[in-house]
Scaffold this active site. Sequence first.
Site, mmCIF file in Angstrom:
data_model
loop_
_atom_site.group_PDB
_atom_site.id
_atom_site.type_symbol
_atom_site.label_atom_id
_atom_site.label_comp_id
_atom_site.label_asym_id
_atom_site.label_seq_id
_atom_site.Cartn_x
_atom_site.Cartn_y
_atom_site.Cartn_z
ATOM 1 N N TYR A 94 24.982 1.556 -24.077
ATOM 2 C CA TYR A 94 25.266 2.757 -23.085
ATOM 3 C C TYR A 94 26.473 2.537 -22.057
ATOM 4 O O TYR A 94 27.156 3.375 -21.654
ATOM 5 C CB TYR A 94 24.313 3.285 -22.673
ATOM 6 C CG TYR A 94 23.291 3.939 -23.649
ATOM 7 C CD1 TYR A 94 23.560 5.465 -24.065
ATOM 8 C CD2 TYR A 94 22.538 3.522 -24.528
ATOM 9 C CE1 TYR A 94 22.941 6.017 -24.980
ATOM 10 C CE2 TYR A 94 21.692 4.013 -25.449
ATOM 11 C CZ TYR A 94 21.979 5.322 -25.755
ATOM 12 O OH TYR A 94 21.186 5.767 -26.618
ATOM 13 N N GLU A 136 14.520 5.400 -26.850
ATOM 14 C CA GLU A 136 14.589 4.470 -27.787
ATOM 15 C C GLU A 136 13.844 3.417 -27.699
ATOM 16 O O GLU A 136 13.082 2.787 -28.435
ATOM 17 C CB GLU A 136 16.001 4.134 -27.925
ATOM 18 C CG GLU A 136 16.801 5.300 -28.485
ATOM 19 C CD GLU A 136 18.361 5.024 -28.287
ATOM 20 O OE1 GLU A 136 18.791 3.979 -27.959
ATOM 21 O OE2 GLU A 136 19.164 6.176 -28.294
#
Length: 399
Positions: A94, A136
């Site tokens: 990310y 997640e």
Amino acid sequence: MTTAQKELVKATVPVLKENGVLLTAHFYKRMFTHNPELKHMFNMGNQQNQKQQTALAMAVLAYAEHIENPSVLLPVLDSIGQKHTSLSIRPEHYNIVGHHLLNSIAEVLGNAATPELLNAWKAAYLQLAELMIGQESKLYHQQVSKTGGWTGWRPFVLKQKVEESAEITSFYLYPSDNGPIAPFTPGQYISVRLFLPELNLLQPRQYSLSAAPNGKYYRISVKREIGSVHPDGMISNRLHDHVKEGDIIEASAPAGNFVLNAAGHHPVVLISGGVGQTPLISMLESLIHTGNTQSVTWIHGCRNQQVHAFQQQVAAWTQKHSHVKQHLFYNQHNNEANINAGVVELDVLGADILEENTQYYICGPAGFINKHYQYLTARGIQKEAIFFEEFGPASLQLN
């Protein structure tokens, strides 16, 4: 995020509607230039056909439109999170994505990308990343909490290849360590990863599990892409042409939220086009094995009998179980008995498929799904009773 930052993000909605794909195309080109290692994690076929750029543009737009309350996007974020865990996306990725996304906004918007706007989008991205990483993390924890569960890539032995039709072959994957395999819910998929010499890349692809859970192996059923030299079909064709029984294939744990709702007893209608039948075959077999006696209707369309996979198996099930019915459609009709000519048309099936409390599962190309979704909702079927999965990056916004 501050109120002022949220207003700045919302103000970019018209730009995203008009130029979202331009932005995401620039983003992917930039990211792969500076971080080429990520090409091993992304489906490069979806890069060439613009599906991934379009899907990301739609996701960014939806996030900007709902920046005041991003929690309404949780169902969408769960679907993305399922895909990310099947590809072993981790928190550190990310940071890379955020870096290139913010730089892409600055480079595409030019002078319009004021420091205030960039700071607002930075705050928005960090908020989104936090949501996704949290979602997640839960999914990874659920995977390893299962008997036989794992994260990342696990080696499997291909013990059997079975031709189901002129185009579709089934691959039976057994864990190479002979350990247990994680259970799954019918409708889910796994990712498999192969090396593509043509691209000099590892490439992952998702394939639906096409058999009911059995605790011993996973089965995927893959369509050959005739004449394809496009990356989107290279993995499928490599499985057909180069992967042999006894070879090792890396796979991720089962994932996906297009799943059979086995709670309660209600009629089920399964509607598929072409290879879209693969997750529905798993659902049908599971319903039969669990002893569900509510009516189950199998509706399938394909070009002709030669490409019709699983026809003998489904015929055997319908003959043995009176509550299971099937309706077949062939585009190329040669006067076959009990086959409807043409594409799937639900209106020729009458009211039998519109029973009260029925749940509908649709899988196939986007146009196929949209057509039957619109047909059902126009006849009073509640949206909550219709479940669908589009192969590839999602482009449908129906629910």
